[in-house]
Scaffold this active site. Structure first.
Site, PDB file in Angstrom:
ATOM      1  N   ARG A  37      48.026   8.251  50.976  1.00 32.93           N
ATOM      2  CA  ARG A  37      48.783   8.500  52.210  1.00 32.93           C
ATOM      3  C   ARG A  37      49.685   9.728  52.102  1.00 32.93           C
ATOM      4  O   ARG A  37      50.788   9.744  52.640  1.00 32.93           O
ATOM      5  CB  ARG A  37      49.643   7.278  52.590  1.00 32.93           C
ATOM      6  N   ARG A  41      53.109  10.305  57.986  1.00 35.08           N
ATOM      7  CA  ARG A  41      54.434  10.324  58.610  1.00 35.08           C
ATOM      8  C   ARG A  41      55.586  10.810  57.744  1.00 35.08           C
ATOM      9  O   ARG A  41      56.670  11.039  58.248  1.00 35.08           O
ATOM     10  CB  ARG A  41      54.755   8.930  59.173  1.00 35.08           C
ATOM     11  N   ARG A  50      51.004  15.328  65.716  1.00 38.63           N
ATOM     12  CA  ARG A  50      50.488  14.060  66.240  1.00 38.63           C
ATOM     13  C   ARG A  50      51.151  13.612  67.542  1.00 38.63           C
ATOM     14  O   ARG A  50      50.679  12.651  68.158  1.00 38.63           O
ATOM     15  CB  ARG A  50      50.681  12.957  65.186  1.00 38.63           C
ATOM     16  N   ASP A  86      40.627   7.050  58.808  1.00 37.96           N
ATOM     17  CA  ASP A  86      41.068   5.675  58.584  1.00 37.96           C
ATOM     18  C   ASP A  86      39.845   4.822  58.283  1.00 37.96           C
ATOM     19  O   ASP A  86      38.727   5.174  58.669  1.00 37.96           O
ATOM     20  CB  ASP A  86      41.818   5.112  59.796  1.00 37.96           C
ATOM     21  N   TYR A 173      40.200  -7.370  58.492  1.00 37.75           N
ATOM     22  CA  TYR A 173      40.651  -6.961  59.828  1.00 37.75           C
ATOM     23  C   TYR A 173      39.742  -7.510  60.922  1.00 37.75           C
ATOM     24  O   TYR A 173      40.210  -7.997  61.955  1.00 37.75           O
ATOM     25  CB  TYR A 173      40.700  -5.431  59.922  1.00 37.75           C
TER      26      TYR A 173
HETATM   27  O1  1CP Z   1      46.676  10.696  53.335  1.00 37.50           O
HETATM   28  C1  1CP Z   1      45.879   9.757  53.213  1.00 37.50           C
HETATM   29  O2  1CP Z   1      45.967   8.926  52.288  1.00 37.50           O
HETATM   30  C2  1CP Z   1      44.702   9.678  54.190  1.00 37.50           C
HETATM   31  C3  1CP Z   1      44.922   8.843  55.291  1.00 37.50           C
HETATM   32  C4  1CP Z   1      44.618   7.379  55.395  1.00 37.50           C
HETATM   33  C5  1CP Z   1      43.975   6.481  54.527  1.00 37.50           C
HETATM   34  C6  1CP Z   1      43.456   6.715  53.126  1.00 37.50           C
HETATM   35  C7  1CP Z   1      44.916   6.671  56.564  1.00 37.50           C
HETATM   36  C8  1CP Z   1      45.579   7.232  57.737  1.00 37.50           C
HETATM   37  N1  1CP Z   1      44.408   5.403  56.458  1.00 37.50           N
HETATM   38  C9  1CP Z   1      43.858   5.242  55.213  1.00 37.50           C
HETATM   39  C10 1CP Z   1      43.162   4.057  54.706  1.00 37.50           C
HETATM   40  C11 1CP Z   1      43.586   2.718  55.189  1.00 37.50           C
HETATM   41  N2  1CP Z   1      43.801   2.296  56.463  1.00 37.50           N
HETATM   42  C12 1CP Z   1      43.719   1.599  54.331  1.00 37.50           C
HETATM   43  C13 1CP Z   1      43.477   1.639  52.865  1.00 37.50           C
HETATM   44  C14 1CP Z   1      44.621   2.260  52.159  1.00 37.50           C
HETATM   45  C15 1CP Z   1      45.831   1.373  51.985  1.00 37.50           C
HETATM   46  O3  1CP Z   1      45.703   0.311  51.380  1.00 37.50           O
HETATM   47  O4  1CP Z   1      46.904   1.793  52.452  1.00 37.50           O
HETATM   48  C16 1CP Z   1      44.088   0.500  55.116  1.00 37.50           C
HETATM   49  C17 1CP Z   1      44.363  -0.910  54.649  1.00 37.50           C
HETATM   50  C18 1CP Z   1      44.128   0.940  56.464  1.00 37.50           C
HETATM   51  C19 1CP Z   1      44.435   0.146  57.667  1.00 37.50           C
HETATM   52  C20 1CP Z   1      45.599   0.691  58.369  1.00 37.50           C
HETATM   53  N3  1CP Z   1      45.548   1.806  59.154  1.00 37.50           N
HETATM   54  C21 1CP Z   1      46.951   0.278  58.287  1.00 37.50           C
HETATM   55  C22 1CP Z   1      47.470  -0.930  57.477  1.00 37.50           C
HETATM   56  C23 1CP Z   1      47.735  -2.086  58.384  1.00 37.50           C
HETATM   57  C24 1CP Z   1      48.056  -3.359  57.607  1.00 37.50           C
HETATM   58  O5  1CP Z   1      47.203  -4.262  57.547  1.00 37.50           O
HETATM   59  O6  1CP Z   1      49.149  -3.431  57.024  1.00 37.50           O
HETATM   60  C25 1CP Z   1      47.700   1.156  59.085  1.00 37.50           C
HETATM   61  C26 1CP Z   1      49.175   1.110  59.359  1.00 37.50           C
HETATM   62  C27 1CP Z   1      46.798   2.118  59.620  1.00 37.50           C
HETATM   63  C28 1CP Z   1      47.129   3.291  60.469  1.00 37.50           C
HETATM   64  C29 1CP Z   1      47.152   4.574  59.755  1.00 37.50           C
HETATM   65  N4  1CP Z   1      46.105   5.087  58.988  1.00 37.50           N
HETATM   66  C30 1CP Z   1      46.444   6.324  58.523  1.00 37.50           C
HETATM   67  C31 1CP Z   1      47.745   6.638  59.017  1.00 37.50           C
HETATM   68  C32 1CP Z   1      48.461   7.950  58.779  1.00 37.50           C
HETATM   69  C33 1CP Z   1      48.176   5.535  59.777  1.00 37.50           C
HETATM   70  C34 1CP Z   1      49.470   5.417  60.540  1.00 37.50           C
HETATM   71  C35 1CP Z   1      49.186   5.873  61.925  1.00 37.50           C
HETATM   72  C36 1CP Z   1      50.394   6.329  62.636  1.00 37.50           C
HETATM   73  O7  1CP Z   1      50.783   7.503  62.446  1.00 37.50           O
HETATM   74  O8  1CP Z   1      50.909   5.502  63.413  1.00 37.50           O
END
Ligand code: 1CP
Length: 375
Positions: A37, A41, A50, A86, A173
């Site tokens: 990540r 943000r 964004r 994502d 999910y």
């Molecule tokens: O910079 C990076 O790492 C690339 C971006 C990235 C990655 C690798 C995003 C963008 N998502 C992911 C993978 C992802 N998405 C995972 C696996 C990694 C981890 O364990 O953190 C998971 C579980 C998700 C699902 C997801 N998408 C969540 C988690 C929800 C939960 O169950 O708690 C969330 C909050 C998102 C949204 C998301 N994905 C990525 C971003 C930057 C965001 C936030 C979006 C925003 O700006 O509101």
């Protein structure tokens, strides 16, 4: 199938990068570092870009996705970019009605945790995705075109890491229709209706494996499979009900190889999950080269669990990012020292960068890691 001649691994641009060498189990001049990540943000330049775009729309806009991927690489001098996308993107491209709700995560129109839900998903032929991946392929190409001329001090191009969610984490999910605490819906379906569960695992493996393969084919030099929620499973359930699907997903990367100076090479694969201390050995068995370790298991202990010869990635506790500098630096050095127990080590956090993190702290960690003598 061979990667194309212009792929950065084949063209010799990233094959000798710190990241790829460490993933192969080699020691490099300094330990390579990137952050899960790292795009997102914590960066003001990300928040600015964004403002008017929903998350999934940003992922499907090749210019925006490439720019967001590059931002942390330029700012922090990390040794890799991770593709901005994502884990639910391939589901959206397959026509599944999913949105990413700010502050919450992926939310689906319905939950798919029963036989009828699974039947609705498996009616979609995963091979339709190959055409639908055009925006992904285009975004990866644009990103790699810039990374190829971005040398962050190692004397090579900067590699891009492609990623995808593992079938179980996607199913967590899908079965709940959104984020869930213990992933009970998925784990319940697994036991209540093993036939529907197997069909769901087959379908998600096809969808997510194709997504990962498409990123590698388009120019990613490594691949990471996120089984973020696998830690909710027992070893027995992991091995019996999910590992075959993870292996199947990774086959889409295994089939992509290349030859350099007469030596056949494969694309390095990292496998990561949280709370997976009990599963580390089993997660290696599905066909991963490198194991990503969360902050709960020290790297020297993890090295003993995955077996000899396995490179590790990790594992600074994200909670330390807001600690006083002296405390944080000591923790970074402790991670580096323990990482010497593995044949190759790539520094990372134990999970993603928390949104409120001061980006200067991440830049500082990159400097501390690169200057550390333990490498
Ligand atoms: O910079 C990076 O790492 C690339 C971006 C990235 C990655 C690798 C995003 C963008 N998502 C992911 C993978 C992802 N998405 C995972 C696996 C990694 C981890 O364990 O953190 C998971 C579980 C998700 C699902 C997801 N998408 C969540 C988690 C929800 C939960 O169950 O708690 C969330 C909050 C998102 C949204 C998301 N994905 C990525 C971003 C930057 C965001 C936030 C979006 C925003 O700006 O509101």
């Amino acid at each position: 199938m061979n990667l194309p001649a212009e792929h950065p691994l084949v063209a010799g641009l990233t094959d000798q990068s710190r990241l790829v060498r460490a993933y192969r189990g080699e020691r490099t001049d300094t330990v390579p570092v990137w952050f899960m990540r790292q795009a997102g943000r914590s960066l003001p330049e990300y928040r600015e870009l964004r403002v008017a775009t929903r998350m999934l729309d940003a992922c499907l806009d090749p210019v925006l996705a490439a720019e967001i991927t590059l931002q942390p690489v330029r700012r922090h001098g990390v040794d890799a970019g991770i593709f901005f996308s994502d884990i639910v993107v391939p589901l959206r491209l397959a026509g599944v009605d999913v949105d990413i709700v700010p502050g919450q995560g992926p939310v689906f129109r319905r939950a798919y945790g029963d036989a009828a839900g699974v039947a609705e998903l498996t009616a979609i032929d995963p091979s339709m995705l190959d055409a639908a991946f055009a925006p992904i392929t285009e975004a990866v190409r644009r990103t790699v075109a810039e990374l190829n001329s971005l040398d962050n001090g190692s004397g090579t191009a900067t590699p891009l890491i492609g990623f995808a969610g593992a079938p179980f984490t996607l199913a967590a999910y899908l079965a709940a229709g959104g984020p869930s605490k213990d992933h009970l819906e998925a784990r319940a379906l697994m036991h209540a209706d093993p036939g529907a569960w197997a069909a769901l695992m087959w379908w998600t493996a096809q969808v997510t494996g194709r997504f990962l393969g498409a990123q590698v084919l388009a120019g990613a030099s490594a691949a990471q499979l996120f089984d973020s929620w696998a830690g909710s499973l027992s070893v027995a359930d992991y091995e019996r009900h999910t590992a075959p699907a993870s292996r199947q997903a990774l086959s889409f990367v295994h089939e992509l190889g290349y030859e350099i100076a007469g030596v056949r090479r494969s694309v390095p694969i990292v496998h990561f999950g949280t709370g997976t201390g009990e599963l580390l050995g089993a997660m290696r068995e599905v066909g991963a080269d490198v194991i990503g370790v969360d902050h709960r298991v020290p790297l020297d202990v993890a090295a003993g669990r995955v077996g000899a010869g396995v490179p590790l990635q990790g594992n600074l506790d994200p909670a330390l990012l807001s600690a006083p500098v002296t405390v944080m630096d000591a923790a970074v050095r402790d991670v580096l020292a323990r990482g010497t127990a593995a044949p190759g080590h790539v520094f990372n956090l134990g999970h993603g960068v928390p949104p409120g993190t001061d980006p200067a702290v991440l830049t500082r960690i990159v400097t501390v890691v690169h200057e550390d003598a333990a490498a």
